[in-house]
Design a protein around this motif. Structure first.
Motif, PDB file in Angstrom:
ATOM      1  N   ASN A 174       8.708  -2.225  28.879  1.00  0.00           N
ATOM      2  CA  ASN A 174       8.409  -2.802  30.193  1.00  0.00           C
ATOM      3  C   ASN A 174       6.967  -3.291  30.295  1.00  0.00           C
ATOM      4  OD1 ASN A 174      10.992  -2.363  31.423  1.00  0.00           O
ATOM      5  ND2 ASN A 174      10.495  -0.187  31.424  1.00  0.00           N
ATOM      6  N   ALA A 175       6.193  -3.161  29.237  1.00  0.00           N
ATOM      7  CA  ALA A 175       4.787  -3.574  29.261  1.00  0.00           C
ATOM      8  C   ALA A 175       4.672  -5.090  29.092  1.00  0.00           C
ATOM      9  CB  ALA A 175       4.019  -2.862  28.154  1.00  0.00           C
ATOM     10  N   LYS A 176       3.502  -5.609  29.477  1.00  0.00           N
ATOM     11  CA  LYS A 176       3.245  -7.039  29.308  1.00  0.00           C
ATOM     12  C   LYS A 176       3.280  -7.381  27.827  1.00  0.00           C
ATOM     13  CE  LYS A 176       0.421  -8.277  33.239  1.00  0.00           C
ATOM     14  NZ  LYS A 176      -0.863  -8.816  33.684  1.00  0.00           N
ATOM     15  N   GLY A 177       3.925  -8.463  27.497  1.00  0.00           N
ATOM     16  CA  GLY A 177       3.984  -8.922  26.118  1.00  0.00           C
ATOM     17  C   GLY A 177       5.078  -8.285  25.279  1.00  0.00           C
ATOM     18  N   ALA A 178       5.759  -7.285  25.802  1.00  0.00           N
ATOM     19  CA  ALA A 178       6.801  -6.613  25.018  1.00  0.00           C
ATOM     20  C   ALA A 178       7.976  -7.546  24.749  1.00  0.00           C
ATOM     21  CB  ALA A 178       7.267  -5.353  25.737  1.00  0.00           C
ATOM     22  N   TRP A 179       8.267  -8.405  25.676  1.00  0.00           N
ATOM     23  CA  TRP A 179       9.379  -9.333  25.472  1.00  0.00           C
ATOM     24  C   TRP A 179       8.956 -10.456  24.524  1.00  0.00           C
ATOM     25  CZ3 TRP A 179      12.159 -10.254  30.780  1.00  0.00           C
ATOM     26  CH2 TRP A 179      12.520  -9.011  31.320  1.00  0.00           C
ATOM     27  N   LEU A 180       7.711 -10.870  24.652  1.00  0.00           N
ATOM     28  CA  LEU A 180       7.193 -11.953  23.825  1.00  0.00           C
ATOM     29  C   LEU A 180       7.098 -11.547  22.353  1.00  0.00           C
ATOM     30  CD1 LEU A 180       6.014 -14.818  23.790  1.00  0.00           C
ATOM     31  CD2 LEU A 180       3.775 -13.782  24.173  1.00  0.00           C
ATOM     32  N   ILE A 181       6.894 -10.269  22.096  1.00  0.00           N
ATOM     33  CA  ILE A 181       6.738  -9.825  20.704  1.00  0.00           C
ATOM     34  C   ILE A 181       7.999 -10.101  19.894  1.00  0.00           C
ATOM     35  CG2 ILE A 181       7.447  -7.422  20.992  1.00  0.00           C
ATOM     36  CD1 ILE A 181       4.557  -8.663  18.826  1.00  0.00           C
ATOM     37  N   HIS A 182       9.173 -10.077  20.524  1.00  0.00           N
ATOM     38  CA  HIS A 182      10.408 -10.394  19.807  1.00  0.00           C
ATOM     39  C   HIS A 182      10.405 -11.843  19.327  1.00  0.00           C
ATOM     40  CE1 HIS A 182      12.649  -6.682  20.632  1.00  0.00           C
ATOM     41  NE2 HIS A 182      11.907  -6.650  21.720  1.00  0.00           N
ATOM     42  N   VAL A 183       9.978 -12.734  20.184  1.00  0.00           N
ATOM     43  CA  VAL A 183       9.908 -14.153  19.822  1.00  0.00           C
ATOM     44  C   VAL A 183       8.890 -14.349  18.701  1.00  0.00           C
ATOM     45  CG1 VAL A 183       9.372 -16.472  20.671  1.00  0.00           C
ATOM     46  CG2 VAL A 183      10.598 -14.853  22.135  1.00  0.00           C
ATOM     47  N   VAL A 184       7.739 -13.698  18.808  1.00  0.00           N
ATOM     48  CA  VAL A 184       6.694 -13.825  17.785  1.00  0.00           C
ATOM     49  C   VAL A 184       7.193 -13.277  16.454  1.00  0.00           C
ATOM     50  CG1 VAL A 184       4.388 -13.003  17.127  1.00  0.00           C
ATOM     51  CG2 VAL A 184       4.806 -13.801  19.458  1.00  0.00           C
ATOM     52  N   ASP A 205      15.049   5.488  31.358  1.00  0.00           N
ATOM     53  CA  ASP A 205      15.759   6.757  31.606  1.00  0.00           C
ATOM     54  C   ASP A 205      17.267   6.596  31.578  1.00  0.00           C
ATOM     55  OD1 ASP A 205      13.404   8.282  31.855  1.00  0.00           O
ATOM     56  OD2 ASP A 205      13.164   7.599  33.926  1.00  0.00           O
ATOM     57  N   GLY A 206      17.745   5.677  30.776  1.00  0.00           N
ATOM     58  CA  GLY A 206      19.184   5.498  30.605  1.00  0.00           C
ATOM     59  C   GLY A 206      19.843   4.621  31.649  1.00  0.00           C
ATOM     60  N   ALA A 207      19.076   4.068  32.576  1.00  0.00           N
ATOM     61  CA  ALA A 207      19.662   3.200  33.603  1.00  0.00           C
ATOM     62  C   ALA A 207      20.173   1.918  32.952  1.00  0.00           C
ATOM     63  CB  ALA A 207      18.626   2.867  34.671  1.00  0.00           C
ATOM     64  N   GLN A 208      21.345   1.488  33.367  1.00  0.00           N
ATOM     65  CA  GLN A 208      21.953   0.280  32.803  1.00  0.00           C
ATOM     66  C   GLN A 208      21.496  -0.958  33.581  1.00  0.00           C
ATOM     67  OE1 GLN A 208      23.933   0.375  30.052  1.00  0.00           O
ATOM     68  NE2 GLN A 208      23.589   2.580  29.984  1.00  0.00           N
ATOM     69  N   TYR A 209      21.528  -2.102  32.932  1.00  0.00           N
ATOM     70  CA  TYR A 209      21.293  -3.416  33.535  1.00  0.00           C
ATOM     71  C   TYR A 209      19.912  -3.565  34.158  1.00  0.00           C
ATOM     72  CZ  TYR A 209      26.300  -3.258  32.892  1.00  0.00           C
ATOM     73  OH  TYR A 209      27.548  -3.101  32.348  1.00  0.00           O
ATOM     74  N   THR A 210      18.912  -2.960  33.544  1.00  0.00           N
ATOM     75  CA  THR A 210      17.537  -3.168  33.989  1.00  0.00           C
ATOM     76  C   THR A 210      17.018  -4.446  33.322  1.00  0.00           C
ATOM     77  OG1 THR A 210      16.672  -1.836  32.168  1.00  0.00           O
ATOM     78  CG2 THR A 210      17.151  -0.685  34.251  1.00  0.00           C
ATOM     79  N   PRO A 211      15.929  -5.024  33.817  1.00  0.00           N
ATOM     80  CA  PRO A 211      15.417  -6.254  33.195  1.00  0.00           C
ATOM     81  C   PRO A 211      15.118  -6.101  31.703  1.00  0.00           C
ATOM     82  CG  PRO A 211      14.403  -5.951  35.334  1.00  0.00           C
ATOM     83  CD  PRO A 211      15.209  -4.712  35.065  1.00  0.00           C
ATOM     84  N   ALA A 212      14.547  -4.990  31.297  1.00  0.00           N
ATOM     85  CA  ALA A 212      14.240  -4.797  29.872  1.00  0.00           C
ATOM     86  C   ALA A 212      15.518  -4.756  29.040  1.00  0.00           C
ATOM     87  CB  ALA A 212      13.444  -3.500  29.677  1.00  0.00           C
ATOM     88  N   ARG A 213      16.515  -4.062  29.507  1.00  0.00           N
ATOM     89  CA  ARG A 213      17.780  -3.991  28.772  1.00  0.00           C
ATOM     90  C   ARG A 213      18.482  -5.342  28.742  1.00  0.00           C
ATOM     91  NH1 ARG A 213      20.851   1.200  28.175  1.00  0.00           N
ATOM     92  NH2 ARG A 213      19.303   2.816  28.340  1.00  0.00           N
ATOM     93  N   LYS A 214      18.397  -6.083  29.829  1.00  0.00           N
ATOM     94  CA  LYS A 214      18.998  -7.419  29.835  1.00  0.00           C
ATOM     95  C   LYS A 214      18.317  -8.323  28.811  1.00  0.00           C
ATOM     96  CE  LYS A 214      20.556  -7.382  34.629  1.00  0.00           C
ATOM     97  NZ  LYS A 214      20.340  -7.946  35.977  1.00  0.00           N
ATOM     98  N   TRP A 215      16.993  -8.233  28.719  1.00  0.00           N
ATOM     99  CA  TRP A 215      16.276  -9.038  27.726  1.00  0.00           C
ATOM    100  C   TRP A 215      16.682  -8.625  26.313  1.00  0.00           C
ATOM    101  CZ3 TRP A 215      14.161 -13.134  26.009  1.00  0.00           C
ATOM    102  CH2 TRP A 215      13.389 -13.104  24.853  1.00  0.00           C
ATOM    103  N   LEU A 216      16.713  -7.320  26.049  1.00  0.00           N
ATOM    104  CA  LEU A 216      17.058  -6.836  24.714  1.00  0.00           C
ATOM    105  C   LEU A 216      18.510  -7.129  24.357  1.00  0.00           C
ATOM    106  CD1 LEU A 216      15.120  -3.465  24.777  1.00  0.00           C
ATOM    107  CD2 LEU A 216      14.557  -5.515  23.455  1.00  0.00           C
TER     108      LEU A 216
END
Length: 194
Positions: A45-55, A119-130
């Protein structure tokens, strides 16, 4: 009438080749999880965590393209399958926490990184991105392989087996084990001795 078959003596038949069991969820573990912030899973959920996958995908593509004689079809298929295999290993295979595990009293020892995220919650923004990132990489690799059937089949199989199925909510905290009663399907994260 046909006589009933005779009772066969010998080894008992097992119920199934595949065993599915649920892990985690005890009250003590829930209390230990809430004691401190789980830095193992909060980075998504940190800044840049989603971008690191693209990089990482672009760096992987550059590295694979440096191999002499590499075609675009093989290159994109390799990048896709390597990304999927590494993300499966990281998110769905290894269990536990690599650091500060003593703060949580072993509450995360049976959980994969995917199960620890939010914490195991489904359909959060981070999980949707991953969930979306491997699908986008599959679409890109399919496009650049000119929709050739063999790379398409390899990329689609890898996507389904390594990215989509393990992320389904029905498999949350479920372990599928083959041909073994006591052998864990995931590997424990090694702990550095103090």
């Amino acid at each position: 009438p046909i006589p009933p078959p005779p009772n066969l003596k010998g080894r008992q038949r097992r119920g199934s080749i595949v065993k599915v069991e649920e892990v985690g969820g005890r009250t003590e573990e829930l209390l230990d999880r809430n004691a401190y912030v789980n830095i193992n899973a909060n980075w998504v959920n940190a800044k840049g965590a989603w971008l690191i996958h693209v990089v990482l995908i672009l760096l992987g593509k550059i590295v694979v393209d440096t191999v002499p004689g590499m075609t675009q079809q093989i290159s994109w298929t390799l990048v896709n399958t390597i990304y999927l295999a590494l993300s499966y290993l990281m998110f769905h295979w290894v269990t536990g926490m690599p650091f500060d595990s003593e703060l949580h009293g072993g509450a995360y020892d049976d959980l994969t990184l995917w199960e620890q995220i939010d914490d195991g919650a489904q359909y959060t923004p981070a999980r949707k991105w991953l969930f979306t990132a491997p699908i986008l990489l599959f679409l890109i690799s399919t496009h650049y392989t000119s929709y050739d059937p063999w790379p398409f089949a390899i990329n689609l199989t890898a996507l389904i087996v390594l990215a989509i199925i393990p992320k389904l909510p029905q498999l949350h905290r479920q372990r599928v084990r083959f041909l073994a009663e006591d052998i864990a399907s995931g590997a424990q994260t090694p702990v550095t001795p103090n």
